[in-house]
Design an enzyme around this catalytic site. Structure first.
Site, short mmCIF file in Angstrom:
data_model
loop_
_atom_site.label_atom_id
_atom_site.label_comp_id
_atom_site.label_asym_id
_atom_site.label_seq_id
_atom_site.Cartn_x
_atom_site.Cartn_y
_atom_site.Cartn_z
N SER A 99 0.83 -1.21 0.00
CA SER A 99 0.00 0.00 0.00
C SER A 99 0.86 1.25 0.00
O SER A 99 1.61 1.50 -0.94
CB SER A 99 -0.96 -0.04 1.18
N ASP A 243 -3.42 6.31 -3.25
CA ASP A 243 -2.30 5.73 -2.52
C ASP A 243 -1.58 4.72 -3.41
O ASP A 243 -1.92 4.56 -4.58
CB ASP A 243 -2.74 5.14 -1.18
N ASP A 245 -1.34 1.44 -3.83
CA ASP A 245 -2.04 0.36 -4.52
C ASP A 245 -3.40 0.82 -5.05
O ASP A 245 -4.19 0.00 -5.54
CB ASP A 245 -2.19 -0.88 -3.63
N ASP A 247 -6.21 1.74 -3.89
CA ASP A 247 -7.52 1.35 -3.37
C ASP A 247 -8.15 2.46 -2.54
O ASP A 247 -9.31 2.37 -2.14
CB ASP A 247 -7.45 0.04 -2.57
#
Length: 454
Positions: A99, A243, A245, A247
């Site tokens: 992340s 961010d 990743d 999501d």
């Protein structure tokens, strides 16, 4: 390698430094353990742009295939694109990402078929136990048949699915600055936004897991400074930051001012309720603003308050049949997306709401942003339980005060509230405070911090 899995396997995922805490040999064991625990015959795997991600992902695939399981690799993807693949293909999935963590970290977010989360209470503890056993006794015996490993591109299908959930065909043209932070938004945004009446100004779309420009964590104000400046320079209608990743999404208005995730939660909740005829349950964690349950009720919905964390939100969504859920951390969950979180779908809702009327974003969100909030303030403490007890002692017994312990300690009065939660992984207490005006919020915040830091 000699790995301490207690430091690696967290509450919701696997996360640690590569190669110090884990490497490809351990990823292979995790792959075997994952398919054992989920009893899968086939799985889907994706990964982000970190330098270690392709190797770890392929090792996990080898471990799974050695147990006789067929593996579909979707390659570079956002975490919500992996959830899409898990839902659409009805397969357990694994996403290799850390992340917003720095470049030396990597991790695995795992789910069962239909993007159902795998956390400590839903399989992660068993995966850790199997991997620990195999680290001591040697790798598990292979199955009689080795599974296949095949490639599949899901980006176009993912984008089409998201666009089927939000009508953007009749919006006015918008200029939007997008900061991908050298993360997976740079991969997904061109396809998802392609063909829409948007003038996209890209920032840091180059995939680079070393994050050369800034950390890919838009909740840290330092990481959206470039976006804020660019929005003002371009005269854009809004800015969106993802961010690492992709999501989570974070929004700034036409002035470059941050829009609180609670305001976005309230805005999207009102749209989802309208789509469902003014009926439905909306999940919000206990850190979100008072605005959220108020807006939900005003729009005919039923708000349900939960603990912080995606496993709690997703479990409550499944239990209650909720149509939408939001967190203060800019995670947004949709029934139409297998109860999983997708910042991209939330971003599309914001674009649709803004483009469906003539006013600026600041005016649109003002109705959803009604109170003064502190944001999350972390304090390092020697004894979390001792400081929580001190707060309870300071406030309990007062006529105008209510205490609850759903998650940490929440102290509520007529005109303000604050919550203090211990970190699961660090010696920290996290404070969030809100009040009807800025002066009261600061007073409440400072009183609570004085006790925490005494």
């Amino acid at each position: 390698m000699a790995a301490d899995l207690s430091q690696l396997v967290k509450a919701y995922d696997v996360r640690g430094v590569v190669p110090d805490q884990w490497d490809e040999s351990l990823a292979e064991l995790f792959g075997a353990a994952f398919v054992r625990v989920t009893d899968a015959s086939a799985i889907v795997i994706g990964h982000d742009m970190r330098p270690s991600s392709p190797g770890l992902s392929r090792a996990f695939a080898r471990g799974a295939a050695a147990q006789g399981v067929d593996v579909t690799e979707i390659g570079l993807c956002s975490t919500d694109q992996l959830y899409y693949a898990s839902g659409a293909l009805d397969l357990p999935g694994a996403m290799f990402t850390a992340s917003h963590n720095p470049a030396q970290y990597n991790g695995i977010k795992m789910c069962r078929a239909g993007a159902a989360p795998v956390g400590q209470d839903t399989g992660l503890a068993e995966i850790r136990e199997l991997a620990e056993n195999w680290l001591e006794s040697g790798a598990p015996a292979p199955a009689d048949r080795t599974g296949t490993i095949t490639r599949r591109d899901t980006l176009e299908d993912y984008a089409a699915h998201l666009r089927s959930l939000v009508d953007l065909t009749s919006i006015r043209p918008l200029k939007v600055v997008v900061d991908a932070g050298n993360g997976m938004g740079g991969h997904t945004v061109p396809t998802v936004f392609g063909g829409l009446p948007l003038d996209v100004v890209p920032m840091y779309f180059e995939l680079d897991g070393t994050f050369p420009n800034h950390e890919a964590n838009p909740l840290d104000p330092a990481n959206i400074v470039d976006l804020q400046k660019r929005v003002r320079e371009e005269g854009a209608d809004l800015g969106i930051a993802f961010d690492g990743d992709a999501d989570r999404c974070f929004v700034v208005d036409e002035r470059g001012e941050p829009v609180s995730p609670s305001a976005i939660t309230a805005l999207v909740a009102s749209r989802e309720l309208a789509k469902h005829g003014g009926k439905g349950t909306i999940i919000h964690n206990l850190i979100t603003s008072w605005s959220v349950p108020e807006v939900v009720r005003e729009n005919g919905g039923t708000p349900v308050r939960t603990r912080v964390g995606h496993s709690f939100i997703k479990a409550e969504m499944a239990k209650s049949g909720a149509i939408f859920g939001g967190e203060h951390s800019a995670h947004y969950y949709f029934k139409d997306f297998w109860n999983a979180d997708t910042g991209m779908l939330a971003a599309l809702h914001v674009l649709a709401a803004l483009g469906g009327q003539e006013g600026p974003l600041s005016g649109l969100v003002a109705q959803y942003d009604r109170y003064a909030g502190s944001g999350e303030i972390n304090s390092t403490v020697a004894d979390q339980a001792d400081r929580l007890a001190a707060i309870r002692t300071a406030y309990e017994g007062r006529d105008d005060i209510r205490l609850d312990t759903l998650d940490g300690l929440t102290v509520t009065s007529t005109d303000w509230w604050f919550n203090v939660r211990p970190s699961n992984t660090e010696p920290l207490l996290r404070l969030n405070a809100e009040a009807r005006d800025e002066e009261t919020m600061r007073k409440v915040r400072d009183e609570a911090l004085a006790i925490i830091r005494a």
